[in-house]
Design an enzyme around this catalytic site. Structure first.
Site, PDB file in Angstrom:
ATOM      1  N   THR A   1       0.832  -1.198   0.000  1.00 53.61           N
ATOM      2  CA  THR A   1       0.000   0.000   0.000  1.00 53.61           C
ATOM      3  C   THR A   1       0.870   1.252   0.000  1.00 53.61           C
ATOM      4  OG1 THR A   1      -1.691  -1.227   1.217  1.00 53.61           O
ATOM      5  CG2 THR A   1      -1.887   1.168   1.198  1.00 53.61           C
TER       6      THR A   1
ATOM      7  N   PHE B   1      -2.732   4.225  10.545  1.00 55.76           N
ATOM      8  CA  PHE B   1      -3.986   3.494  10.662  1.00 55.76           C
ATOM      9  C   PHE B   1      -4.974   4.340  11.464  1.00 55.76           C
ATOM     10  CE2 PHE B   1      -1.208   0.220   9.302  1.00 55.76           C
ATOM     11  CZ  PHE B   1      -1.982  -0.813   8.795  1.00 55.76           C
TER      12      PHE B   1
ATOM     13  N   LYS C   1      -3.441 -13.964   4.894  1.00 56.73           N
ATOM     14  CA  LYS C   1      -2.763 -12.681   4.789  1.00 56.73           C
ATOM     15  C   LYS C   1      -3.440 -11.727   3.811  1.00 56.73           C
ATOM     16  CE  LYS C   1       1.757 -10.576   4.010  1.00 56.73           C
ATOM     17  NZ  LYS C   1       1.324  -9.635   2.970  1.00 56.73           N
TER      18      LYS C   1
ATOM     19  N   PHE D   1       8.113  -8.846   3.353  1.00 59.19           N
ATOM     20  CA  PHE D   1       8.309  -8.919   4.797  1.00 59.19           C
ATOM     21  C   PHE D   1       9.297  -7.850   5.275  1.00 59.19           C
ATOM     22  CE2 PHE D   1       6.823 -13.445   4.156  1.00 59.19           C
ATOM     23  CZ  PHE D   1       5.565 -13.201   4.656  1.00 59.19           C
TER      24      PHE D   1
END
Length: 580
Positions: free
Chosen positions: A98, A406, A130, A326
């Site tokens: 993202t 977030f 995921k 990751f």
């Protein structure tokens, strides 16, 4: 590729909520946002990127493959690479894809010729736990449903090539075994692009003499196949064929390696991959061109999109924003030491994605308690981010920290991260790319552009002439923070064979849990002094690296107790339901 409209302008044409019959608003998610976006015909995206019509092989209206032979000759230096990596993630993921998309949109909006290069999603995690790999919110590559489901068939081609090879190997054994292949010493497995633990270890060839030679076998997931690694590191069709021919499938009764070229079937495998090897062109919500191609996992493979896609993007753009899977201890290290070494695509800047929730988890907060404000836990998790920052410096680069915002983050928590970065002299910016797309990454883009133009001294972590043991120890000590490495008896025997066959000068690909610097997924934060356990060493002689399997990492994952597939369906119009 001039500046492009950002997601905010897209949102003017898209309602943020939809009224339900009872008057209650429907919350937006990745799927609904993507379904309401207005896509441009892929020919328009290609033209803006400098791709002529004759180079396009259309797959519907909104995606195409690029025939690189039809691209115009390069007239300038290759574009510079911005690598997006991150701190050690939580099980939910921290949004690197993202951020990659949002950053790409923000850079394109400045007038910088920008392209994005991402991996293709695997069906394993999509239907597992995921999710996909097309970004999220207003920072997505589209058409999201297609990209996450089959796309242009690349993974099917890779799966078919892998399994054709194994059918040919078993047929060779059945038809007289001229090469003397020892069925007990096969190192190549069949693959499928689904998480299925039941297929990790199986017996094939049962049923009598006409059904083949019985032997123990198993399945890996497609993204762990060496064919996938070869596909993603090959620089052209000839290199693909040569690398496929070098893959080792097993050993003879007198312990000599058997490669694909011994069977003389590398041409057939190449034939299955000749179309798939061309990179896939799509677009972001904001219209930035993106190449989505290849998809090895970063915990059990090298975790980067194809070299062909990255270098095609560099041929067309001034800046290429790409992502490695990751945390930086896995994907970024492998990008630097494997992909950049083979594909000559060194990064000019690195972005480290951090999140408040990941910092809290590394600071001791359990997964179900990450919502409430906890500034002390954020500070407690900063040693994990600090080690990743330090590690990027070991490659001669100064990272920019992107704090992926977030909805549950508080200003005090964000300020704690920004204050730490300022005190450490680390460039950082908060990015609200899920909610605002490129508009939420303006400050980040400015700092990345400055980093690209700034001084760097990129170099690999180790010299490939070091022994395999020393290369692994260098990674464990310098990147993971461990004290030493312990090799199992099996790994010691494999190591002797690697030296005997002259493979010891290959780089190393560590297969390790993504959740910890160590091989213990529960050891969070920034552990030190541990001993990493290497249980197996697997030469990937076509890809050109040695896989070191550690801990409990599996090359065929399993499904969780409640797989994501349980919420998925199709509505009466044929649209996806429950896809993120």
């Amino acid at each position: 590729m001039t500046g492009r409209p950002l997601a905010g302008k897209v949102r003017e044409q898209m309602s943020s909520t939809t009224e339900q019959p009872d008057g209650a608003p429907e919350a937006m998610n990745d799927l609904t946002i993507s379904q309401r976006a207005t896509l441009k015909p892929i020919e328009e995206i290609a033209a803006a990127a400098g791709i002529p019509a004759q180079a396009l092989v259309n797959y519907g209206r909104y995606k195409a493959k690029i025939n690189r032979a039809e691209l115009p000759a390069a007239t300038s230096e290759p574009g510079r690479v911005v690598l997006v990596s991150g701190m050690s993630p939580t099980p939910a993921g921290e949004g690197k894809s993202t951020v990659t998309v949002g950053l790409g949109d923000a850079l394109a909006a400045t007038g910088t010729r920008t392209m994005i290069a991402l991996r293709e999603p695997s069906l394993g995690p999509i239907f597992g736990m995921k999710g996909g790999a097309a970004g999220g919110g207003y920072s997505q590559v589209l058409p999201m449903e297609d990209i996450n489901m089959h796309f242009t068939g690349d993974f099917h081609a890779i799966t078919s090539a892998n399994n054709l090879l194994m059918a040919l190997v078993d047929n060779h054994i059945q038809q007289g075994n001229e090469l003397g292949i020892d069925p007990r010493r096969m190192t190549f497995k069949r693959v499928m692009d689904v998480n299925d633990r039941s297929l990790r270890s199986i017996v094939i060839g049962l049923g009598g003499p006409t059904e083949g030679m019985p032997r123990q076998d198993g399945f890996d997931i497609t993204v762990a196949s060496e064919v996938m690694a070869v596909f993603c590191l090959a620089t052209d069709l000839d290199d693909l064929r040569e690398r496929l021919g070098k893959m080792t499938v097993g050993y003879t009764f007198d312990r000599r390696p058997v490669c694909v070229a011994d069977l003389d079937v590398q041409g057939a495998l190449t034939l299955l991959l000749k179309d798939a090897i061309n990179p896939n062109l799509v677009q972001t919500i904001a219209g930035t061109p993106a190449l989505v191609h290849g998809g090895p996992f970063a915990n059990i493979a090298h975790g980067c999109n194809s070299a062909i896609a990255t270098n095609t993007a560099r041929r067309l753009a001034d800046i290429v924003v790409t992502e490695a899977g990751f945390g930086a201890d896995l994907g970024a290290e492998k990008f630097m030491d494997i992909k950049a070494r083979y594909a000559d695509c060194p990064p000019s800047a690195v972005v480290l994605v951090a999140t408040v929730r990941a910092l809290k988890m590394h600071g001791g907060v359990p997964k179900d308690g990450l919502g409430p404000e906890n500034v002390e836990a954020v500070r407690g998790g900063l040693p994990n981010l600090a080690r990743h920052v330090r590690n990027i410096g070991r490659f001669g680069l100064a990272p920019v920290v992107a704090i992926n915002q977030f909805a549950t983050d508080t200003q005090a928590e964000l300020d704690a991260v920004l204050q730490w970065c300022a005190a450490e002299g680390v460039q950082a910016a908060v990015a609200d790319v899920w909610g605002q797309g490129g508009e939420g990454a303006g400050e980040l883009a400015a700092k990345v552009l400055a980093a690209v133009e700034g001084p760097s001294d990129f170099h690999h972590l180790y010299d490939v002439e070091l022994s395999v043991e020393e290369k692994i120890r260098t990674i464990v000590r310098d990147i993971y923070g461990g004290a030493d490495v312990e090799f199992s008896a099996s790994a010691r025997r494999q190591l002797a064979g690697i030296v005997e066959n002259g493979w010891d000068t290959l780089p190393v690909c560590m297969a390790k849990t993504q959740y910890s610097f160590s091989d213990d997924p529960k050891l969070l934060g920034a552990p030190e002094g541990f001993t990493l356990q290497v249980r197996d060493l697997i030469p990937k002689t076509g890809a050109g690296f040695i896989v070191a399997l550690t801990g409990a990492v599996m090359t065929m994952p399993g499904l969780p107790k409640v797989p994501a597939a349980m919420r998925m369906d199709v509505d009466e119009s044929g649209n996806a339901v429950g896809l993120f």
